[in-house]
Design a protein around this motif. Structure first.
Motif, PDB file in Angstrom:
ATOM      1  N   GLY A   1     -41.569 -41.377 -13.656  1.00 58.04           N
ATOM      2  CA  GLY A   1     -39.941 -41.565 -13.735  1.00 58.04           C
ATOM      3  C   GLY A   1     -39.357 -42.287 -12.304  1.00 58.04           C
ATOM      4  N   ILE A   2     -40.247 -43.123 -11.641  1.00 57.05           N
ATOM      5  CA  ILE A   2     -39.837 -43.882 -10.622  1.00 57.05           C
ATOM      6  C   ILE A   2     -39.118 -45.214 -11.139  1.00 57.05           C
ATOM      7  CG2 ILE A   2     -40.662 -45.510  -8.803  1.00 57.05           C
ATOM      8  CD1 ILE A   2     -42.904 -43.624  -8.264  1.00 57.05           C
ATOM      9  N   THR A   3     -39.642 -45.977 -12.159  1.00 57.22           N
ATOM     10  CA  THR A   3     -38.955 -47.058 -12.939  1.00 57.22           C
ATOM     11  C   THR A   3     -39.315 -46.756 -14.454  1.00 57.22           C
ATOM     12  OG1 THR A   3     -41.227 -48.128 -12.459  1.00 57.22           O
ATOM     13  CG2 THR A   3     -39.290 -48.772 -11.106  1.00 57.22           C
ATOM     14  N   PRO A   4     -38.443 -45.987 -15.066  1.00 53.99           N
ATOM     15  CA  PRO A   4     -38.515 -45.689 -16.314  1.00 53.99           C
ATOM     16  C   PRO A   4     -38.914 -46.511 -17.335  1.00 53.99           C
ATOM     17  CG  PRO A   4     -36.899 -44.363 -15.387  1.00 53.99           C
ATOM     18  CD  PRO A   4     -37.274 -45.588 -14.393  1.00 53.99           C
ATOM     19  N   ALA A   5     -39.628 -46.544 -18.358  1.00 53.27           N
ATOM     20  CA  ALA A   5     -39.729 -47.477 -19.491  1.00 53.27           C
ATOM     21  C   ALA A   5     -38.529 -47.555 -20.366  1.00 53.27           C
ATOM     22  CB  ALA A   5     -40.685 -46.828 -20.428  1.00 53.27           C
ATOM     23  N   GLU A   6     -38.360 -48.592 -20.878  1.00 53.26           N
ATOM     24  CA  GLU A   6     -37.050 -48.969 -21.749  1.00 53.26           C
ATOM     25  C   GLU A   6     -37.244 -48.479 -23.111  1.00 53.26           C
ATOM     26  OE1 GLU A   6     -35.471 -52.922 -21.439  1.00 53.26           O
ATOM     27  OE2 GLU A   6     -35.679 -53.229 -19.231  1.00 53.26           O
ATOM     28  N   SER A   7     -38.466 -48.439 -23.548  1.00 55.36           N
ATOM     29  CA  SER A   7     -38.523 -47.917 -24.929  1.00 55.36           C
ATOM     30  C   SER A   7     -39.942 -47.219 -25.128  1.00 55.36           C
ATOM     31  CB  SER A   7     -38.309 -49.064 -25.820  1.00 55.36           C
ATOM     32  OG  SER A   7     -39.505 -50.214 -25.845  1.00 55.36           O
TER      33      SER A   7
ATOM     34  N   VAL B   1     -48.376 -40.556 -25.232  1.00 56.75           N
ATOM     35  CA  VAL B   1     -47.619 -41.560 -24.799  1.00 56.75           C
ATOM     36  C   VAL B   1     -47.557 -42.404 -26.020  1.00 56.75           C
ATOM     37  CG1 VAL B   1     -47.261 -43.702 -23.409  1.00 56.75           C
ATOM     38  CG2 VAL B   1     -47.905 -41.716 -22.262  1.00 56.75           C
ATOM     39  N   GLU B   2     -46.683 -42.837 -26.461  1.00 58.18           N
ATOM     40  CA  GLU B   2     -46.692 -43.708 -27.949  1.00 58.18           C
ATOM     41  C   GLU B   2     -45.464 -44.842 -27.535  1.00 58.18           C
ATOM     42  OE1 GLU B   2     -45.469 -41.188 -30.996  1.00 58.18           O
ATOM     43  OE2 GLU B   2     -47.381 -40.207 -31.156  1.00 58.18           O
ATOM     44  N   GLY B   3     -46.013 -46.077 -27.705  1.00 54.51           N
ATOM     45  CA  GLY B   3     -45.220 -47.361 -27.539  1.00 54.51           C
ATOM     46  C   GLY B   3     -44.392 -47.615 -26.448  1.00 54.51           C
ATOM     47  N   LEU B   4     -44.929 -47.186 -25.326  1.00 58.24           N
ATOM     48  CA  LEU B   4     -44.060 -46.992 -23.972  1.00 58.24           C
ATOM     49  C   LEU B   4     -44.044 -48.797 -23.696  1.00 58.24           C
ATOM     50  CD1 LEU B   4     -43.001 -44.821 -22.769  1.00 58.24           C
ATOM     51  CD2 LEU B   4     -44.659 -45.186 -20.736  1.00 58.24           C
ATOM     52  N   THR B   5     -42.735 -49.235 -23.424  1.00 59.73           N
ATOM     53  CA  THR B   5     -42.734 -50.578 -23.140  1.00 59.73           C
ATOM     54  C   THR B   5     -41.721 -50.707 -21.836  1.00 59.73           C
ATOM     55  OG1 THR B   5     -42.957 -51.237 -25.184  1.00 59.73           O
ATOM     56  CG2 THR B   5     -41.834 -52.813 -23.788  1.00 59.73           C
ATOM     57  N   ARG B   6     -42.017 -51.641 -20.927  1.00 60.33           N
ATOM     58  CA  ARG B   6     -40.953 -51.990 -19.906  1.00 60.33           C
ATOM     59  C   ARG B   6     -41.127 -53.597 -19.746  1.00 60.33           C
ATOM     60  NH1 ARG B   6     -41.460 -51.392 -13.521  1.00 60.33           N
ATOM     61  NH2 ARG B   6     -39.134 -52.414 -12.949  1.00 60.33           N
ATOM     62  N   PRO B   7     -40.378 -54.174 -20.310  1.00 60.41           N
ATOM     63  CA  PRO B   7     -40.652 -55.648 -20.446  1.00 60.41           C
ATOM     64  C   PRO B   7     -40.826 -56.364 -19.118  1.00 60.41           C
ATOM     65  CG  PRO B   7     -38.639 -55.094 -21.661  1.00 60.41           C
ATOM     66  CD  PRO B   7     -38.991 -53.672 -21.098  1.00 60.41           C
TER      67      PRO B   7
ATOM     68  N   ASN C   1     -45.962 -51.578 -25.536  1.00 59.81           N
ATOM     69  CA  ASN C   1     -46.485 -51.074 -26.338  1.00 59.81           C
ATOM     70  C   ASN C   1     -47.675 -49.931 -26.149  1.00 59.81           C
ATOM     71  OD1 ASN C   1     -46.504 -50.252 -29.324  1.00 59.81           O
ATOM     72  ND2 ASN C   1     -47.953 -51.858 -29.875  1.00 59.81           N
ATOM     73  N   VAL C   2     -47.375 -49.466 -24.947  1.00 62.26           N
ATOM     74  CA  VAL C   2     -48.827 -48.635 -24.535  1.00 62.26           C
ATOM     75  C   VAL C   2     -48.889 -47.391 -25.132  1.00 62.26           C
ATOM     76  CG1 VAL C   2     -49.922 -47.493 -22.465  1.00 62.26           C
ATOM     77  CG2 VAL C   2     -48.999 -49.957 -22.345  1.00 62.26           C
ATOM     78  N   SER C   3     -50.137 -47.081 -25.777  1.00 64.33           N
ATOM     79  CA  SER C   3     -50.171 -45.494 -26.488  1.00 64.33           C
ATOM     80  C   SER C   3     -51.474 -44.851 -26.094  1.00 64.33           C
ATOM     81  CB  SER C   3     -50.295 -45.857 -28.125  1.00 64.33           C
ATOM     82  OG  SER C   3     -48.748 -46.394 -28.423  1.00 64.33           O
ATOM     83  N   PHE C   4     -51.431 -43.933 -25.525  1.00 62.40           N
ATOM     84  CA  PHE C   4     -52.810 -42.948 -25.491  1.00 62.40           C
ATOM     85  C   PHE C   4     -52.282 -41.533 -25.361  1.00 62.40           C
ATOM     86  CE2 PHE C   4     -50.872 -43.778 -21.328  1.00 62.40           C
ATOM     87  CZ  PHE C   4     -51.010 -42.585 -20.640  1.00 62.40           C
ATOM     88  N   GLU C   5     -53.560 -40.682 -25.398  1.00 62.96           N
ATOM     89  CA  GLU C   5     -53.266 -39.175 -25.223  1.00 62.96           C
ATOM     90  C   GLU C   5     -54.081 -38.774 -24.103  1.00 62.96           C
ATOM     91  OE1 GLU C   5     -54.938 -37.630 -28.939  1.00 62.96           O
ATOM     92  OE2 GLU C   5     -53.128 -37.742 -29.849  1.00 62.96           O
ATOM     93  N   LEU C   6     -53.690 -37.953 -23.497  1.00 63.64           N
ATOM     94  CA  LEU C   6     -54.449 -37.223 -22.112  1.00 63.64           C
ATOM     95  C   LEU C   6     -54.496 -35.607 -22.495  1.00 63.64           C
ATOM     96  CD1 LEU C   6     -55.438 -37.477 -19.286  1.00 63.64           C
ATOM     97  CD2 LEU C   6     -53.209 -36.866 -18.625  1.00 63.64           C
TER      98      LEU C   6
END
Length: 520
Positions: free
Chosen positions: A321-327, A280-286, A291-296
Motif C-alpha cells: 500500500g505504499i504506492t498502490p497498483a492502478e489495476s 494476486v491477479e493482473g496487478l499493474t502499475r504502468p 499483469n503480475v499474477s501469483f499465489e502465496l
C-alpha cells in the motif's frame, strides 16, 4: 597537482607486491575508541602501503566503521597515534584528512544531482581566474582525469541522469583530484550489477598499480578474495589477523570474523505449504510492473528474483500500500484486499521490511525500544491514551530476545547500531504485529555473514510456523537457497516460475531474457 588534476607522480610510488614492502603511507599505532561503555576499538595497529589493496573485514559492530571514521577525520581516537609518511598527525576533521591524502567513498555516493559531472568532481576546489570559475579549464581537467583512469564519461552530463556506478566513479575521481594517496571504499559494490563490479575492479587495480593505497570494506568475501592483496580482520574492536589474501579461504575468513564456525549459511527450508493466503491477479502499475499474477501459500517462502529495475520492489510496495497498483486485484484468504495504505495492510496481516532499513524502516534518532514497538504503539497506550513505558520496554525485551539482539543494545540510539543489528530491530518491529504475510526486500543487504545466517534462520523458522513469506534478493544464491518457489521478473513482468532447487545460471538467463517465458 598536475595539469590533469591528479595529485603528484603516483607511478613513482608504485611497488611490486612481490618485493620488500615499502614504508607505510599511513600507520595506526594502538588506536582506541569507546562510545559510552562500549569499547569500539582496542589498541588497533595497522599499516597501509602504497600500491596495495587491503580488505578490511569484520562482522557488523566489529569496529570497521569506527576505524574508517578515525582515518577520515569524522571522529578522533581516544588513544594511540596516527602517522602519515612517518610523522605523527592529529586528524581532527575531514579537511585535515583530505589535505593528508586520505579519502573515502561510500555505498551511497555523496554527489550533487543537479550539478554536472565536472562540477561534482571539482566541488569546493574549482579552478579560478580573476575571482571567477574558469569553466573551460574545469571541463578540460575533468576530462583529463577520466581519460587518465580509462573511464568514458561525459563531464557535462547532469549527475541526476547517471546511475549509481557512474556516481561512484565521480566520487573516486573527486578523491584523485584532491590528491588522495589512501582511498577507502566502504561497501562500494552493494548495489552494482556484475558487469559494473567488474569495471570497478579493473579501475581499482589500475589505481593500485599507480601506487595508490586502497582499503576495501565489504561483506562479500568472494569479492575480497578476487580483489585484495592483504586481509585485515577485526572482531569486537580487536585486530584478529593480518595476512595475505592468497593464504586464506573464505571459510577461514568467516571463522576469524565470527570467532566460530557459522556452519551452513542457508538453513533448511520446510516445503510443506498450506492453503493460499494471498492471491494476486493482473496487478499493474504502468511504467513499473504489468499483469503480475501469483499465489502465496501459508508456510511458503516465495522468492522474487530479477535484475536491478525489474520491478520487484515496486511490486512489494504496491502489495503493502505504499504506492498502490492502478489495476488488477488481490485477495487474502479469498476475501478482496485493496492496498489502500500501509496502515490498512498491517491491519490485514501484512508486514514489509524495506531495502533501505535506516531511511524507510527506522527512526534513527529514537532508541531501540521505541523503534522496535513502533508498529504496535496503539496497543501500548492504556484506555485513557496514556503511553505505558514499562509495557513498551517489556515488549521490546521480548522482541529483542526473539530476534537475537543483545540486551545491551536496547538503550542505544538506532543510528548507533551496526547494519545487522538495525536489521534485527526492523524485523522485531514487524514481528510485533504477528504478521501472516511477511515481505522481505533485500533482508541481508549490507550485513555480515554471522548476522546473515541468524536472519535467514529466523525467516526459515517463521515460515515453519505458518507465516507466508515473500523474499526479494539480488543475490542469486540467496534467493535460490531460501525459496520453496521462485518467480523471476524482467522489465516489470513475471517471465519465469520455478520450483526450487534450480540452478543459478537458469535464473540469470531468465532474468536477462535469454530464456523465453517458462513455468514450473
Amino acid at each position: 597537482m598536475t595539469e590533469s588534476g591528479l595529485g603528484g607522480d603516483q607511478s613513482a610510488m608504485s611497488t611490486s607486491r612481490d618485493a620488500t614492502p615499502s614504508a607505510p603511507v599511513v600507520e595506526l599505532r594502538g588506536i582506541t575508541r569507546s562510545f559510552g561503555g562500549l569499547q569500539a576499538l582496542k589498541g588497533v595497529n595497522l599499516n597501509l602501503r602504497a600500491g596495495e589493496i587491503v580488505g578490511l573485514l569484520g562482522e557488523n559492530g566489529a569496529g570497521k566503521s569506527t576505524l574508517v571514521k578515525i582515518l577520515t577525520g569524522v571522529i578522533e581516537p581516544d588513544g594511540g597515534q596516527i602517522l602519515v609518511d612517518g610523522t605523527v598527525h592529529r586528524i581532527a576533521n575531514p579537511r585535515v584528512a583530505r589535505d593528508l591524502g586520505i579519502s573515502a567513498t561510500y555505498q551511497e555516493p555523496a554527489v550533487f544531482p543537479d550539478l554536472d559531472v565536472a562540477e561534482n568532481v571539482f566541488a569546493g576546489r574549482q579552478p579560478m581566474r580573476k575571482g571567477l570559475v574558469d569553466w573551460g579549464e574545469m571541463y578540460e581537467r575533468a576530462t583529463a582525469v577520466f581519460e587518465e583512469i580509462g573511464i568514458e564519461l561525459d563531464v557535462r552530463a547532469p549527475v541526476y541522469q547517471l546511475g549509481i556506478a557512474d556516481r561512484q566513479l565521480i566520487e573516486i575521481a573527486k578523491s584523485l583530484v584532491s590528491g588522495a594517496r589512501v582511498l577507502i571504499l566502504d561497501e562500494p559494490t552493494s548495489v552494482l550489477s556484475n558487469r559494473e563490479v567488474d569495471s570497478l575492479f579493473t579501475l581499482l587495480r589500475s589505481l593500485r598499480d599507480r601506487g595508490i593505497s586502497l582499503v576495501f570494506v565489504s561483506h562479500k568475501l568472494d569479492e575480497v578474495t578476487a580483489l585484495t592483496d592483504r586481509v585485515v580482520v577485526l572482531r569486537d574492536g580487536v585486530l584478529i589477523t593480518e595476512r595475505p589474501t592468497a593464504e586464506l579461504t573464505i571459510s577461514e575468513m568467516v571463522r576469524m570474523m565470527c570467532g566460530r564456525d557459522v556452519g551452513d549459511l542457508y538453513p533448511e527450508i520446510t516445503r510443506n505449504s498450506g492453503d493460499v493466503v494471498l492471491r494476486v491477479e493482473g496487478l499493474t502499475r504502468p511504467g513499473y510492473f504489468q499483469n503480475v499474477s501469483f499465489e502465496l501459500r501459508r508456510g511458503e517462502i516465495l522468492g522474487l528474483a530479477g535484475l536491478v529495475g525489474a520491478g520487484r520492489t515496486e511490486l512489494a510496495e504496491a502489495i503493502f500500500g505504499i504506492t498502490p497498483a492502478e489495476s488488477g486485484s488481490m485477495t487474502i484468504d479469498g476475501h478482496p484486499y485493496t492496498s489502500q495504505s500501509p496502515r490498512h495492510a498491517i491491519r490485514c496481516g501484512i508486514a514489509y521490511l524495506p531495502e533501505d532499513r535506516l531511511g524507510n524502516g527506522l527512526v534513527s534518532g529514537m532508541r531501540v525500544p521505541f523503534n522496535m514497538t513502533m508498529s504496535v504503539w496503539g496497543s501500548i497506550a492504556n484506555r485513557f491514551g496514556r503511553f505505558r513505558m514499562r509495557v513498551m520496554y517489556r515488549r521490546a525485551e521480548g522482541l529483542a530476545e526473539r530476534v537475537q539482539l543483545q540486551a545491551g543494545r536496547l538503550n542505544q540510539l538506532t543510528s548507533a547500531l551496526s547494519g545487522g543489528n538495525q536489521q534485527k530491530v526492523v524485523l522485531g518491529k514487524w514481528l510485533a504485529t504477528e504478521p501472516r504475510i511477511l515481505i522481505l526486500d533485500e533482508p541481508t543487504h549490507g550485513i555480515d555473514v554471522g548476522t546473515k545466517a541468524e536472519v535467514l534462520g529466523m525467516v526459515a523458522e517463521l515460515a515453519k510456523s505458518g507465516v507466508a513469506v515473500i523474499i526479494i534478493s539480488s543475490e542469486l544464491e540467496e534467493v535460490r537457497a531460501m525459496s520453496t518457489r521462485l518467480l523471476v521478473m524482467r522489465e516489470g513482468s513475471v517471465v519465469a516460475e520455478f520450483v526450487t532447487p534450480v540452478d543459478s545460471h537458469v535464473i540469470l538467463e531468465a532474468a536477462s531474457g535469454v530464456l523465453s517465458k517458462v513455468g514450473p
